[in-house]
Scaffold this motif. Structure first.
Motif, PDB file in Angstrom:
ATOM      1  N   THR A  98      29.245  33.495  36.079  1.00  0.00           N
ATOM      2  CA  THR A  98      28.564  32.663  34.731  1.00  0.00           C
ATOM      3  C   THR A  98      28.564  33.645  33.587  1.00  0.00           C
ATOM      4  N   ASP A  99      28.172  35.129  33.754  1.00  0.00           N
ATOM      5  CA  ASP A  99      28.097  36.025  32.644  1.00  0.00           C
ATOM      6  C   ASP A  99      29.398  36.519  32.137  1.00  0.00           C
ATOM      7  N   ASN A 100      30.490  36.796  33.195  1.00  0.00           N
ATOM      8  CA  ASN A 100      31.355  37.446  32.501  1.00  0.00           C
ATOM      9  C   ASN A 100      32.907  36.675  32.949  1.00  0.00           C
ATOM     10  N   GLY A 101      32.770  35.651  33.854  1.00  0.00           N
ATOM     11  CA  GLY A 101      34.070  34.672  33.638  1.00  0.00           C
ATOM     12  C   GLY A 101      34.954  34.967  34.746  1.00  0.00           C
ATOM     13  N   ALA A 102      34.578  36.198  35.429  1.00  0.00           N
ATOM     14  CA  ALA A 102      35.484  36.534  36.613  1.00  0.00           C
ATOM     15  C   ALA A 102      35.296  35.645  37.696  1.00  0.00           C
ATOM     16  N   LEU A 103      36.508  35.499  38.733  1.00  0.00           N
ATOM     17  CA  LEU A 103      36.498  34.454  39.653  1.00  0.00           C
ATOM     18  C   LEU A 103      35.198  34.822  40.608  1.00  0.00           C
ATOM     19  N   LEU A 104      34.618  33.551  40.802  1.00  0.00           N
ATOM     20  CA  LEU A 104      33.418  33.457  41.921  1.00  0.00           C
ATOM     21  C   LEU A 104      34.119  33.901  43.238  1.00  0.00           C
ATOM     22  N   ARG A 105      35.323  33.566  43.522  1.00  0.00           N
ATOM     23  CA  ARG A 105      35.863  33.980  45.097  1.00  0.00           C
ATOM     24  C   ARG A 105      36.053  35.316  44.997  1.00  0.00           C
ATOM     25  N   SER A 106      36.286  35.749  43.989  1.00  0.00           N
ATOM     26  CA  SER A 106      36.496  37.516  44.013  1.00  0.00           C
ATOM     27  C   SER A 106      35.307  38.225  44.032  1.00  0.00           C
ATOM     28  N   HIS A 107      34.235  37.613  43.350  1.00  0.00           N
ATOM     29  CA  HIS A 107      32.715  38.239  43.552  1.00  0.00           C
ATOM     30  C   HIS A 107      32.371  38.091  44.846  1.00  0.00           C
ATOM     31  N   ARG A 108      32.519  37.142  45.254  1.00  0.00           N
ATOM     32  CA  ARG A 108      31.954  36.794  46.825  1.00  0.00           C
ATOM     33  C   ARG A 108      32.562  37.570  47.965  1.00  0.00           C
ATOM     34  N   ARG A 109      33.877  37.533  47.682  1.00  0.00           N
ATOM     35  CA  ARG A 109      34.664  38.243  48.951  1.00  0.00           C
ATOM     36  C   ARG A 109      35.043  39.686  48.931  1.00  0.00           C
ATOM     37  N   GLY A 110      35.122  39.951  47.477  1.00  0.00           N
ATOM     38  CA  GLY A 110      35.720  41.467  47.151  1.00  0.00           C
ATOM     39  C   GLY A 110      34.536  42.275  46.392  1.00  0.00           C
ATOM     40  N   ASP A 283      45.335  39.163  36.921  1.00  0.00           N
ATOM     41  CA  ASP A 283      43.904  39.029  37.575  1.00  0.00           C
ATOM     42  C   ASP A 283      42.814  39.393  36.553  1.00  0.00           C
ATOM     43  N   ASN A 284      41.650  38.534  36.665  1.00  0.00           N
ATOM     44  CA  ASN A 284      40.609  38.794  35.742  1.00  0.00           C
ATOM     45  C   ASN A 284      40.967  38.622  34.287  1.00  0.00           C
ATOM     46  N   ALA A 285      41.912  37.650  34.238  1.00  0.00           N
ATOM     47  CA  ALA A 285      42.512  37.365  32.916  1.00  0.00           C
ATOM     48  C   ALA A 285      42.961  38.608  32.081  1.00  0.00           C
ATOM     49  N   GLY A 286      43.554  39.449  32.903  1.00  0.00           N
ATOM     50  CA  GLY A 286      44.163  40.681  32.335  1.00  0.00           C
ATOM     51  C   GLY A 286      43.217  41.706  31.765  1.00  0.00           C
ATOM     52  N   GLN A 287      41.829  41.448  32.119  1.00  0.00           N
ATOM     53  CA  GLN A 287      40.771  42.376  31.652  1.00  0.00           C
ATOM     54  C   GLN A 287      40.631  43.275  32.738  1.00  0.00           C
ATOM     55  N   VAL A 288      41.534  44.051  33.111  1.00  0.00           N
ATOM     56  CA  VAL A 288      41.246  45.099  33.848  1.00  0.00           C
ATOM     57  C   VAL A 288      42.007  46.286  33.272  1.00  0.00           C
ATOM     58  N   CYS A 289      41.297  47.498  33.371  1.00  0.00           N
ATOM     59  CA  CYS A 289      41.671  48.513  32.772  1.00  0.00           C
ATOM     60  C   CYS A 289      42.957  49.175  33.329  1.00  0.00           C
ATOM     61  N   LEU A 290      43.139  48.941  34.964  1.00  0.00           N
ATOM     62  CA  LEU A 290      43.960  49.734  35.582  1.00  0.00           C
ATOM     63  C   LEU A 290      45.396  48.611  35.624  1.00  0.00           C
ATOM     64  N   ALA A 291      45.342  47.683  34.876  1.00  0.00           N
ATOM     65  CA  ALA A 291      46.449  46.819  34.933  1.00  0.00           C
ATOM     66  C   ALA A 291      48.006  47.134  34.567  1.00  0.00           C
ATOM     67  N   GLY A 329      40.823  32.985  34.927  1.00  0.00           N
ATOM     68  CA  GLY A 329      39.484  32.275  34.413  1.00  0.00           C
ATOM     69  C   GLY A 329      39.629  32.707  32.969  1.00  0.00           C
ATOM     70  N   PRO A 330      38.671  32.481  32.232  1.00  0.00           N
ATOM     71  CA  PRO A 330      38.489  32.705  30.714  1.00  0.00           C
ATOM     72  C   PRO A 330      38.617  34.091  30.391  1.00  0.00           C
ATOM     73  N   ASN A 331      38.882  34.351  29.079  1.00  0.00           N
ATOM     74  CA  ASN A 331      38.421  35.574  28.392  1.00  0.00           C
ATOM     75  C   ASN A 331      36.778  35.643  28.303  1.00  0.00           C
TER      76      ASN A 331
END
Ligand code: NAD
Length: 487
Positions: A98-110, A283-291, A329-331
């Motif tokens: 809800t707060d940062n818009g990253a995928l719920l399934r990734s939060h739950r499982r990873g 992934d994470n709408a491209g908001q990944v430092c390592l991308a 997801g969203p940015n």
């Protein structure tokens, strides 16, 4: 429940700071917004210099007792925090989404299981951390790690709890006390972590959480003379500001910063694998430092690679990050979207061609984009966009691939797709990067070092590297017959 409690997707979150084992409200607040729909989540206490000073004072007061707490007891409490995280994985996941818009399934499982693992890993590492003694002319050199003191930890919004606990867990394990300042665009899970740590029995003042804008509370934290370590993950300009602020006290810094990492695809690669790795960069709408945002593809396979990439990217679903089927997801914020779009429009105006995307989809979502016809010295190739925007360039020799890969001011990571192990070894040896992935992406053992070269950072985190940073490492030299005249 108090007037300071928000209910976020059914989860109670305290909006006040956590200082010295108490909830502390500021008179001012800032508004926390959900990237999913731009709706207001609620008002959060907005700390400034007084809250920073109170938090550092609490961390300083709690330090001697925590530093003197046995390793076994510190490890026990860290495991109890991990238990608390595991019990609340669902709650942490939905609040973070809800707060940062990253995928719920990734939060739950990873992500959230990894948060718990961060605490368990550093708890266990602490218990087995020994260094062999060195002998010099009969003298014993014994190495030990002394806790350094109050540590300020400042984190970004793209993986809030995950990145915070990479720092919180080793800092606490090392015997340091902590002031954590989460990003203002995603402050909520840090507040839940404070609850979890208190329930796990972490003594008051050992972990403090203060919220607010970096520009308002940051300098007071990073210039404080009682702070012994600063660990920061975020952007290069903020890091430069923090380094300046820390300079007066020569406070040691760990800086994990941005990147513009390459994905090198050689003609001998398994192209399906290369395309899988390429699409993962959204992934994470491209908001990944390592991308790996710069695709460097050998000319002879570039057309085929592009065709398969476009086909695969078309299968991605963009939308509500709470839905199981969503891939992108969203940015984080309309301001971030504006920044992303401005980068893309400038690139298009400079002659780039959008193979896919090149525009926003609405106020929260940016279309996954791939740009070609980009010059090596252009802004879009040189600067971090931090959105779902990738570029594609071609090369014709291995030397050219390496030259293009290394030709930015960053050095965070690099990914190779190749079927030739000797080539992988040769190329890896020449790449300037803290992490190189060969035919894979994003996997890392917590024992291994993580960090960036050049403008991507200073120092490394993980395993011993984290303890080396959070401790004052000591060498005790004892004479061969040191006790002869001492009874
Ligand atoms: P940012 O630099 O804007 O903010 C990061 C944090 O610094 C926030 O908590 C912010 O409030 C705080 N801050 C801002 N000004 C400050 C000041 N003057 N003093 C102290 N603190 C201050 O970065 P961001 O936009 O939140 O995050 C995105 C950036 O983070 C990207 O560049 C990304 O690559 C980088 N990042 C790096 C890693 C890594 O491990 N290398 C991981 C994730 C993100």
């Amino acid at each position: 429940m108090t007037e300071h409690t928000l209910t976020v997707a059914g989860v109670a979150v305290d909006t006040r700071h956590w200082i010295g084992g108490r909830r502390v409200a500021s008179t001012e607040t800032f508004t926390d917004v959900s990237p999913i729909d731009g709706g207001t989540i609620g008002e959060i206490s907005r700390g400034t210099a007084p809250e920073a000073a109170a938090a550092v004072a609490a961390a300083k007061a709690a330090f001697p007792a925590w530093a003197a707490t046995s390793r076994a007891e510190r490890a026990r409490i860290l495991h109890a925090i991990a238990d608390g995280v595991e019990k609340r994985i669902e709650e942490l996941s939905i609040v973070e989404t809800t707060d940062n818009g990253a995928l719920l399934r990734s939060h739950r499982r990873g992500v959230m299981p990894r948060v718990a693992h961060n605490f368990r890993f550093f708890a266990d590492w602490l218990l087995q951390m020994e260094h062999e003694d060195f002998e010099t002319r009969g003298h014993t050199n014994h190495v030990s790690w002394d806790p350094a003191g109050p540590s300020v930890l400042i984190t970004p919004w793209n993986a809030p709890l995950m990145l915070a606990t990479w720092k919180v867990a080793p800092a606490l394990a090392a015997g340091n006390t902590v002031v954590l300042k989460p990003a203002e665009w995603s402050p909520l899970t840090a507040s839940l972590l404070a609850d979890i740590a208190a329930e796990a029995g972490l003594p008051a003042g050992v972990l403090n959480v203060v919220q607010g804008y970096g520009s308002e509370i940051g300098d007071a934290l990073t210039s404080h003379p009682d702070v012994r370590r600063i660990s920061f993950t975020g952007s290069v300009p903020t890091a430069q500001r923090i380094a300046g602020s820390a300079a007066a006290n020569l406070t040691p810094l760990s800086l994990e910063l941005g990147g513009k990492s390459p994905l090198l695809v050689f003609a001998d690669a398994d192209l399906d694998l290369a395309v899988d790795l390429a699409v993962e960069q959204y992934d994470n709408a491209g908001q990944v430092c390592l991308a790996a945002t710069r695709f460097l593809v050998e000319e002879s396979v570039a057309e085929e690679f592009t065709r398969r990439f476009v086909e695969k990217a078309a299968t991605l679903t963009q939308g509500d990050p709470r839905h199981e089927a969503t891939d992108i997801g969203p940015n984080i914020h309309p301001r971030q979207l504006e920044k992303i779009d401005a980068f893309v429009q400038r690139a298009l105006a400079a002659g780039a061609r959008a193979v896919i995307g090149g525009h926003r989809n609405d106020t929260q979502y940016y279309a996954p984009t791939l740009l070609t016809d980009v010059a090596q010295d252009s802004e879009i190739v040189q600067e971090e966009v931090f959105g779902p925007v990738l570029t594609l360039q071609t090369f014709s020799t291995e030397d050219e691939a390496v030259r293009l890969a290394n030709d930015t001011r960053f050095g965070l990571a690099a990914t190779l797709a190749t079927g030739d192990p000797e080539r992988a070894e040769r190329v890896t040896a020449q790449l300037v990067a803290g992490t190189v992935w060969v035919n894979c992406f994003f996997v890392r053992d917590l024992q291994a070092p993580f960090g960036g070269s050049r403008h991507s950072g200073v120092g490394r985190e993980g395993g011993t590297w984290s303890f080396d940073f959070y401790c004052d490492v000591k060498n005790t030299v004892t004479a061969p017959n040191g006790w002869k005249n001492h009874g």
